[in-house]
Motif scaffolding. Structure first.
Motif, PDB file in Angstrom:
ATOM      1  N   ALA A   1      39.966  51.339  37.995  1.00  0.00           N
ATOM      2  CA  ALA A   1      38.767  50.532  38.240  1.00  0.00           C
ATOM      3  C   ALA A   1      37.873  50.501  37.014  1.00  0.00           C
ATOM      4  CB  ALA A   1      37.998  51.091  39.441  1.00  0.00           C
TER       5      ALA A   1
ATOM      6  N   ALA B   1      36.900  47.103  34.503  1.00  0.00           N
ATOM      7  CA  ALA B   1      35.539  46.750  34.091  1.00  0.00           C
ATOM      8  C   ALA B   1      35.406  46.761  32.578  1.00  0.00           C
ATOM      9  CB  ALA B   1      34.538  47.716  34.720  1.00  0.00           C
TER      10      ALA B   1
ATOM     11  N   LEU C   1      31.322  48.083  38.845  1.00  0.00           N
ATOM     12  CA  LEU C   1      32.683  48.624  38.979  1.00  0.00           C
ATOM     13  C   LEU C   1      32.857  49.874  38.127  1.00  0.00           C
ATOM     14  CD1 LEU C   1      35.437  48.145  40.295  1.00  0.00           C
ATOM     15  CD2 LEU C   1      36.050  46.700  38.333  1.00  0.00           C
TER      16      LEU C   1
END
Length: 496
Positions: free
Chosen positions: A124, A128, A101
């Motif tokens: 995103a 992560a 990710l």
């Protein structure tokens, strides 16, 4: 089916420990350190590119700030999911999934030409980074004996700090040479290295050495929604204090308070019903953990607020180039890395509350001394004051988690690590917004704005007042740090 079971057994903690011997715990720590380096680098390096990005997308300061704040919100909330993910999927699947990710977010952010997609990529990356960052503390407190934990924290902290220390310097040069897009790709080599190390050294089992349980309790989505709503209302409410009317800010901040109250009530109810709460509130019955949490919130505010503020101060206040900013911050970053390594060893022999208190005091002094820098000051004074603050961070980083979590039962460590990291990042997300709000407020009070291309003593005064706010918060953290004194013998840790 049997081949999958055999593969899982050969990658368990016990199997890997038998294969690599006593050095395995260090190999495991280094493996997760690489991924954490990538996640922390992605959280800080974008700050150097904010002015160029703002110009490219024709953004105001508040919209550009969401490149950092969006990442911080996602990272903050996702930290609470780490214990559940580790229990559900094990160390390796959780870690490798996060690296994919992070890699995808970096590549997408560097290739896109739409600001909305840049924000999506940053979110995103934040998701992560949030899941990954509590993992090293779990490993240190479970896999290492108490007399080794300080050294392990020092080694891990040194490695993690070197990446963001060197990153802004390289990033500043890249921004000057290739533009803002280039900084998104800096996480790529770290992610690729993390894949190789993960499949070699990271176990498939969960904390404690048991097999991952896909049929266990589901994620507390209601708690996640409340935590996310509270964080978003808090940050937007702070921004609205400056940009909108009082009613908008008041409603958002009231929404944040309601979300916090609802979150606490739901966590208590879920625990009473025998469910798996997102945050174990029993942790706060331990005095050292409670005091450590206060320090973590303020430390996060000061650290991430100043990480945002310093590059802007140097570029907008002192009119230094992005590459010069990176070069100026490099010595302080290197000093920080070596300070962490030395203090890590001290943490095995000296009270952690004392080390944390020294660090917070040095950090407060560094912020206060920034007020002595003027437009005619020699550049090396700025380097000295920034370096002093980084020495303070070097005392705090290896000591705070140990001081706050050593008294806990080992079964509580995954929850404790995710909770204290969540609180630290909540302070960090608030700190970025707080510094932006206070800075623009003080600029207006001094009759200046970012639209003015010429700097002035009044602009520096606005920056100085923002630094003094951070110094005052550190004084409050110092009071809490003094309460981290251990009152009970340290319990032994177990590998896994």
């Amino acid at each position: 089916m049997s081949s999958v079971t055999s593969s899982t057994a050969s990658s368990s903690v016990e199997a890997l420990r038998a294969r690599y011997g006593e050095r395995y715990r260090w190999l495991l720590l280094i493996s997760v350190m690489i991924g954490t380096m990538a996640s922390i680098m992605s959280s800080t390096i974008v700050n150097v590119a904010i002015p160029d990005m703002s110009h490219h997308f024709s953004l105001g300061q508040s919209r550009a700030q969401w490149v950092t704040s969006g990442f911080m919100v996602a990272m903050t909330v996702s930290m609470l999911t780490t214990p559940w993910l580790l229990g559900r999927f094990g160390y390796r699947r959780t870690y490798v999934g996060c690296m994919w990710l992070l890699l995808g977010g970096g590549v997408l952010g560097g290739l896109t030409n739409h600001y909305g997609i840049v924000l999506f990529a940053r979110v995103a990356e934040g998701l992560a980074a949030g899941v990954v960052q509590p993992i090293p503390a779990i490993i240190i407190l479970r896999a290492f004996q108490p007399h080794e934990q300080g050294r392990a924290s020092g080694l891990f902290g040194m490695g993690v700090v070197l990446a963001p220390a060197i990153g802004p310097s390289i990033g500043g040069v890249l921004v000057d040479l290739f533009g803002w897009r280039s900084i998104f790709f800096m996480v790529v080599p770290f992610c690729l290295a993390s894949f190789w190390l993960a499949y070699k050294f990271v176990p498939t089992t969960t904390p404690g050495g048991t097999a991952a349980n896909r049929d266990g309790a589901g994620l507390d989505w209601r708690g996640m929604l409340l935590a996310t709503a509270g964080t978003l209302c808090l940050l937007n409410g702070m921004v609205a204090l400056r940009d909108s009317g009082g009613w908008t800010a008041g409603l958002l901040l009231a929404g944040a308070v309601c979300a916090v109250v609802g979150f606490i009530a739901w966590q208590r109810r879920l625990a009473a019903l025998g469910g798996t709460a997102l945050m174990n509130l029993h942790l706060f019955s331990y005095r050292q953990f409670s005091m450590g949490s206060i320090v973590a919130v303020i430390y996060g505010t000061a650290l991430f607020g100043s990480t945002y503020l310093l590059p802007v101060y140097m570029q907008v206040g002192l009119h230094l180039s992005a590459s010069y900013v990176g070069t100026t911050l490099l010595p302080a970053g290197i000093v920080l890395a070596f300070t962490i390594a030395g203090v890590g060893r001290l943490a095995d022999r000296h009270p952690t509350y004392l080390l944390v208190s020294i660090g917070v005091a040095l950090l407060a002094l560094s912020f206060a001394l920034m007020a002595t820098v003027t437009l005619t000051s020699a550049a090396w004074w700025l380097v000295v004051w920034v370096t002093l603050g980084r020495i303070g961070l070097g005392f705090i980083l290896p000591s705070l988690n140990l001081g706050a979590m050593r008294p806990l039962d080992k079964a509580l460590i995954p929850q404790a690590s995710s909770t204290i990291n969540f609180l630290r990042m909540l302070g960090g997300a608030s700190g970025v917004s707080l510094c932006g709000i206070v800075l623009e407020w003080r600029l207006a009070a001094h009759g200046d704005s970012f639209a003015n291309p010429v700097t002035s003593p009044e602009r520096l005064a606005a920056f100085n007042e923002t630094f003094m706010l951070l110094a005052g918060l550190c004084v409050v953290a110092l009071v809490a740090a003094l309460q981290l004194r251990e009152t009970a013998p340290v319990a032994k840790s177990s590998t896994g």
